[in-house]
Each structure stands twice: as structure tokens, then as C-alpha cells.
Design an enzyme around this catalytic site. Sequence first.
Site, PDB file in Angstrom:
ATOM      1  N   LYS A 102     -21.189 -32.899 -91.162  1.00  0.00           N
ATOM      2  CA  LYS A 102     -21.996 -33.571 -90.147  1.00  0.00           C
ATOM      3  C   LYS A 102     -22.695 -34.733 -90.847  1.00  0.00           C
ATOM      4  O   LYS A 102     -23.539 -34.527 -91.715  1.00  0.00           O
ATOM      5  CB  LYS A 102     -23.026 -32.619 -89.538  1.00  0.00           C
ATOM      6  CG  LYS A 102     -23.922 -33.303 -88.510  1.00  0.00           C
ATOM      7  CD  LYS A 102     -25.096 -32.421 -88.106  1.00  0.00           C
ATOM      8  CE  LYS A 102     -26.059 -33.224 -87.240  1.00  0.00           C
ATOM      9  NZ  LYS A 102     -27.328 -32.508 -87.011  1.00  0.00           N
ATOM     10  N   GLY A 163     -35.668 -32.694 -82.812  1.00  0.00           N
ATOM     11  CA  GLY A 163     -36.843 -31.833 -82.780  1.00  0.00           C
ATOM     12  C   GLY A 163     -37.817 -32.107 -81.658  1.00  0.00           C
ATOM     13  O   GLY A 163     -38.860 -31.460 -81.563  1.00  0.00           O
ATOM     14  N   ALA A 189     -29.194 -32.776 -80.920  1.00  0.00           N
ATOM     15  CA  ALA A 189     -30.626 -33.100 -80.992  1.00  0.00           C
ATOM     16  C   ALA A 189     -31.267 -33.219 -79.613  1.00  0.00           C
ATOM     17  O   ALA A 189     -30.662 -33.705 -78.660  1.00  0.00           O
ATOM     18  CB  ALA A 189     -30.877 -34.386 -81.777  1.00  0.00           C
ATOM     19  N   GLY A 190     -32.517 -32.760 -79.539  1.00  0.00           N
ATOM     20  CA  GLY A 190     -33.325 -32.905 -78.338  1.00  0.00           C
ATOM     21  C   GLY A 190     -33.331 -31.725 -77.397  1.00  0.00           C
ATOM     22  O   GLY A 190     -34.141 -31.664 -76.473  1.00  0.00           O
ATOM     23  N   ASN A 211     -31.026 -26.911 -83.536  1.00  0.00           N
ATOM     24  CA  ASN A 211     -31.717 -26.143 -84.564  1.00  0.00           C
ATOM     25  C   ASN A 211     -33.129 -25.807 -84.112  1.00  0.00           C
ATOM     26  O   ASN A 211     -33.462 -24.656 -83.859  1.00  0.00           O
ATOM     27  CB  ASN A 211     -31.727 -26.915 -85.887  1.00  0.00           C
ATOM     28  CG  ASN A 211     -32.275 -26.115 -87.056  1.00  0.00           C
ATOM     29  OD1 ASN A 211     -32.224 -26.553 -88.186  1.00  0.00           O
ATOM     30  ND2 ASN A 211     -32.809 -24.920 -86.822  1.00  0.00           N
ATOM     31  N   THR A 212     -33.966 -26.844 -83.960  1.00  0.00           N
ATOM     32  CA  THR A 212     -35.370 -26.618 -83.625  1.00  0.00           C
ATOM     33  C   THR A 212     -35.543 -25.879 -82.308  1.00  0.00           C
ATOM     34  O   THR A 212     -36.456 -25.056 -82.166  1.00  0.00           O
ATOM     35  CB  THR A 212     -36.124 -27.963 -83.566  1.00  0.00           C
ATOM     36  OG1 THR A 212     -35.896 -28.685 -84.776  1.00  0.00           O
ATOM     37  CG2 THR A 212     -37.618 -27.746 -83.393  1.00  0.00           C
TER      38      THR A 212
END
Length: 260
Positions: A102, A163, A189-190, A211-212
Site C-alpha cells: 500500500k 482518521g 480512509a475516513g 483502521n481508526t
Amino acid sequence: MSTTNDKLIIAGREFSSRLMVGTGKYASNEQMVAALEASGAEIITVAVRRVNITDRSKESLLDFIDTRKYTLLPNTAGCYTADDAVRTCRLAREAGMSDMVKLEVLGNETTLYPDNEELLKAAKILVKDGFTVLPYTSDDPIICKKLEDIGCAAVMPLGAPIGSGLGIRNPYTIRIIMETVKVPVIVDAGVGTASDAAIAMELGVDGVLMNTGIAGAQNPIAMAEAMNLAVRAGRLAYRAGRIPKKLYATASSPIEGMIE
């Protein structure tokens, strides 16, 4: 219709799960392992900078990940130049992690938006070097097309800043990207909660990486399961075909045969 035989294919490799998850920000490695299991993910992204790849006598994040079960996706998080990103990918490959990477080349620390000029430069080098490149990029159809033309195996446009948990801020550009490229489109993301993941999948994207959204939840293990279900539900809804939106009502029961 089900998602059982609906495989995600990246560079000829088949995956049953369309959810990819990260390994950072968990309270403990044990919590991370439990969340990975609950997510049902098969591709696990790992920041090369967080992995001890020089001294195998010391504990490493990889000690907690079953590489027979999961496909590792090393990432270049924290890299701000093409040279740094390329060097990081080469280190990961030399350490035996993976040649599917990635690619992240960030523009600044405030937004963590990608620096697309440096990203394109790094992607060209890595593709020529034999890597399977999955680049994190802005939701720009032109950049995504350029990345595909370079030879990237997928494109990973952001749904919102890393995040942020803001969800899919611009579904229209995501749809244009899907019409522009032929390689898989992975929203990266997001994503903040299960509905964000479902919305992304209902647009028709090939997968979601997060992830977050999981690690930062009050109960990461429960959220991992929720994301698993949301990605599957969103994909199934996309394949089923939603009804068109319209201004006025349509009766669900026929008027023929009504009692007079």
C-alpha cells in the site's frame, strides 16, 4: 444471490473478504488480534515503520499476526517523498513481508492528504521494480487513471481525511473514478462507522480499507464485526440493485380488486 462466490481479485489473487483492516492504534496486540478475527478480513495492512525488521530477537508486531491466515499489505505510512516510500517498500520486501504494497506518500502532517506528484513518481519506480502497487490517493479521477496507466493493481481513493471518521464526503467523484478505471477501487480512509462502510460498498466500490474506524471505537472488537457485516451488506445491496429515488409515492399494494 450471496457474497460467497463474489471474489475480490487484485493482480490475479482472489479474496473472499472485501474489507481490509489496519493494525495500528489498538490498546494492545491481543485486542488487535481479536479485532482482526472479528472483521473477517484477509488482507491486513501493516506500517513498515512500526515493524521491527532489523532485529528478529526483539518482539515484533508480526509475532502476533498469523501470516498463514492473513495476507500482509506493508504500507509506507509516514513517508513524505517518493524516495522514502520506495526505500520503505524495498526494505519490506527484503524482510520477506510482501511485494504487494500500500503506497502512501503524504503531503503534510495536518491533512495527511497524498502528495500526488510524489505518489506518481514512486508508483512508476515500484511497478518497474516488480511490486504490486495499491496507492492511497485523493478522490481525483484523473490521478486514478494515471496510476492505472502506470500499472498499479488497484487505486485507493480517500473517502475523507485519514482518521477523520467523516465518512464518504464525495460519492460522486468515487462513482466517476469507478467509470474511469478498470482496476479495483478500494475506498481508503475516513470510514467512521458501519453505515459509512455500507454506503461505500453500495456505490459499487470493490472494497474498503480502514483502521481508526475500528481501533478507535469504544469497543473495537464489536465494531470490527459491525464493519464486516456492513461491507457484506453494502456489497449485496449494490448487486441486488436499489429502487430509483423519486419525488412522489408509489403504492406498494395494487388498487385492482379494492372493496367498493
